[in-house]
Design a protein around this motif. Structure first.
Motif, PDB file in Angstrom:
ATOM      1  N   ILE A  97      28.428  -3.706   7.389  1.00 61.19           N
ATOM      2  CA  ILE A  97      27.514  -3.793   8.186  1.00 61.19           C
ATOM      3  C   ILE A  97      27.971  -3.667   9.682  1.00 61.19           C
ATOM      4  CG2 ILE A  97      25.553  -4.880   9.086  1.00 61.19           C
ATOM      5  CD1 ILE A  97      24.703  -5.359   6.348  1.00 61.19           C
ATOM      6  N   THR A  98      28.885  -4.924   9.824  1.00 54.10           N
ATOM      7  CA  THR A  98      29.527  -5.064  11.056  1.00 54.10           C
ATOM      8  C   THR A  98      30.388  -4.007  11.775  1.00 54.10           C
ATOM      9  OG1 THR A  98      31.252  -6.424  10.178  1.00 54.10           O
ATOM     10  CG2 THR A  98      29.530  -7.549  11.226  1.00 54.10           C
ATOM     11  N   LEU A 121      29.993  -0.806  10.936  1.00 55.29           N
ATOM     12  CA  LEU A 121      29.046   0.447  11.272  1.00 55.29           C
ATOM     13  C   LEU A 121      28.655   0.288  12.623  1.00 55.29           C
ATOM     14  CD1 LEU A 121      27.639   0.990   7.798  1.00 55.29           C
ATOM     15  CD2 LEU A 121      29.306   2.420   8.795  1.00 55.29           C
ATOM     16  N   LEU A 122      28.541  -1.012  13.115  1.00 52.69           N
ATOM     17  CA  LEU A 122      27.325  -1.379  14.096  1.00 52.69           C
ATOM     18  C   LEU A 122      28.743  -1.395  15.186  1.00 52.69           C
ATOM     19  CD1 LEU A 122      25.241  -4.124  12.954  1.00 52.69           C
ATOM     20  CD2 LEU A 122      24.611  -1.765  13.600  1.00 52.69           C
ATOM     21  N   ASP A 145      31.886  -0.638  18.018  1.00 52.25           N
ATOM     22  CA  ASP A 145      32.275   0.908  18.637  1.00 52.25           C
ATOM     23  C   ASP A 145      33.686   0.829  18.588  1.00 52.25           C
ATOM     24  OD1 ASP A 145      32.421   3.122  20.169  1.00 52.25           O
ATOM     25  OD2 ASP A 145      32.213   2.135  21.782  1.00 52.25           O
ATOM     26  N   TRP A 188      30.760  -6.540  17.938  1.00 49.08           N
ATOM     27  CA  TRP A 188      30.447  -6.575  16.235  1.00 49.08           C
ATOM     28  C   TRP A 188      31.774  -6.557  15.828  1.00 49.08           C
ATOM     29  CZ3 TRP A 188      26.253  -7.612  14.279  1.00 49.08           C
ATOM     30  CH2 TRP A 188      24.831  -7.443  14.975  1.00 49.08           C
ATOM     31  N   HIS A 205      33.459  -8.685  12.527  1.00 44.99           N
ATOM     32  CA  HIS A 205      34.047  -8.372  11.390  1.00 44.99           C
ATOM     33  C   HIS A 205      35.295  -8.979  11.150  1.00 44.99           C
ATOM     34  CE1 HIS A 205      35.148  -4.809   9.033  1.00 44.99           C
ATOM     35  NE2 HIS A 205      36.236  -4.796   9.478  1.00 44.99           N
TER      36      HIS A 205
END
Length: 447
Positions: A122-123, A125-126, A128, A146, A150
């Motif tokens: 999740i982190t 995918l969020l 950049d 994010w 991670h």
């Protein structure tokens, strides 16, 4: 070094772990319901996958194959997190007796680490992270909001698992008596110690980026060797307690199989084994050893009527008087007795008179006598005839002339049989005893 070239420090552990996994696979197929077998197989699978994926070549290959920059990060960190959870579960499985409490603890471990894996994806995918970073991703993106979480997630999961596992092992080692298990725990403790060095170096490098300092060398140069040592030693620590006893038994069986060959070869002359089935060349060693022992037992059983108690006792006394230890004396006594019995078995029994070849002369005429033929005295059976005709105690016929002394039972246990076989063809050891026990003329007659 180019990221497309495999790094040797990563490749060697990956190959060794893959080999261990291949050797473990047949056991998993046969006993997949065993919790220890499942846990060990999963741990080896995850450890091999980590080493294959974590090398610079592996990271670049994953990114290129998927077309997503840095997608290797959640993949590698997920495998590493799962490996940490597997290690914790394995330690608990070894340490605690089977119970509902142990089952709940293991399920709780997997639940926590599954949640961490989900959070890693999740982190990511969020985050950049458009630029591929093969070797310095942790420090390069340490300040990305994010991606920061991670990185912290996988480092915390790794550090907590190392600390908890090290504590569980530390409080358990004093109660362990098995040498192989204790050796495995030593490897585990060393591996977790190196793992903590890896975590500290990573945290220091990432923290330095947060404060605007460049300590990237801690992450890119210092930490990786400790990570390799960590995973390698932990993998060895879990393999040794299971592979050690197997290798120990295999070595012992191989030595016994080799030592029993002289006695098995010598006993073939007394007849075929009661277990004539042939074992293939690539059959398991324990099966081939079992067949060799069975053939020896069958041969000794057939030879039992010829085994002389007096020869055995005198051979044993002479061997002990010559300074041999108990085990060697038993082997010498058995070898001398068996060789004497084999010599007796090869002694030809009384032979019938040779038949005359008929000639071309006409038969002589004679007048039939009116007197009945005088009765002939019955032939006295020779000792060899009695041995060939009288059944042995086990119901089989004897194989040679019977001895006057009572038979002795040889080969009551496997150690004695192995001791006999070890000295059977060693003339320097048994011939001095044999010459003192068996009359010289008897030896020269049958040699």
């Amino acid at each position: 070094m180019s990221p497309t070239i495999p790094h040797l420090p990563y490749a060697v552990p990956a190959v060794l772990l893959a080999l261990a996994l291949a050797l473990k696979t047949p056991t998993f197929v046969r006993a997949w319901k065993d919790p220890d077998v499942r846990a060990t197989t999963l741990l080896l699978l995850l450890a091999a996958a980590v080493f294959v994926s974590v090398s610079p070549a592996g990271i670049h290959g994953i990114n290129t194959a998927t077309g997503v920059p840095n997608i290797a990060a959640p993949w590698v960190y997920s495998l590493l997190t799962a490996f940490c959870g597997s290690c914790l579960a394995m330690v608990v499985t070894w340490r605690d007796e089977p119970s509902p409490r142990r089952g709940r603890t293991i399920r709780r471990i997997w639940l926590i680490y599954t949640g961490i894996v989900v959070a890693l994806w999740i982190t990511f995918l969020l985050a950049d992270v458009p630029d591929e970073r093969v070797q310095d991703l942790d420090t390069y993106y340490a300040c990305e909001p994010w991606m920061r979480w991670h990185i912290l997630l996988y480092l915390l999961a790794h550090m907590v698992s190392a600390l908890v596992a090290a504590y569980l092992i530390w409080t358990w080692t004093s109660r362990v008596r098995d040498a192989w298990l204790k050796a495995g725990l030593v490897f585990l403790q060393a591996g977790y110690a190196f793992g903590l060095v890896f975590d500290i170096a990573k945290f220091a490098a990432v923290g330095a980026r947060w404060t605007g300092t460049d300590w990237d060398w801690l992450s890119t140069r210092l930490a990786p060797p400790f990570a390799i040592l960590d995973a390698t030693l932990v993998g060895i620590g879990f393999i040794v307690p299971q592979a050690g006893p197997f290798l120990e038994k295999w070595t012992r069986d191989r030595i016994s199989f080799h030592r029993l060959r002289p006695l098995e070869s010598a006993l073939r002359v007394v007849g075929p084994s009661a277990a004539p089935a042939r074992v293939g060349r690539f059959a398991p060693l324990d099966l081939k050893l079992l067949q060799r022992r069975q053939r020896i037992h069958d041969g000794l059983l057939r030879l039992a009527p010829l085994l002389d108690e007096d020869v055995w006792q005198r051979s044993y006394d002479v061997a002990r008087a010559a300074g041999h230890d108990e085990r060697t004396a038993l082997g010498i006594a058995g070898a001398v007795t068996v060789r004497a019995a084999l010599t007796a078995a090869r002694t030809p029994a009384a032979q019938p008179p040779a038949a005359h070849t008929p000639t071309a002369q006409p038969p002589a005429t004679h007048t039939p006598s009116t007197q009945p033929p005088s009765p002939q005295p019955p032939a006295t059976p020779t000792p060899g005839d009695r041995a060939l005709s009288d059944p042995a105690p086990d119901g089989r016929r004897g194989v040679g002339p019977a001895r006057s002394a009572d038979p002795v039972r040889i080969g009551g246990d496997e150690d004695e049989i192995e001791a006999i076989s070890r000295v059977f063809h060693r003339a320097r050891i048994i011939d001095p005893v044999r010459r003192r026990v068996i009359p010289e003329e008897s030896m020269s007659t049958h040699v």
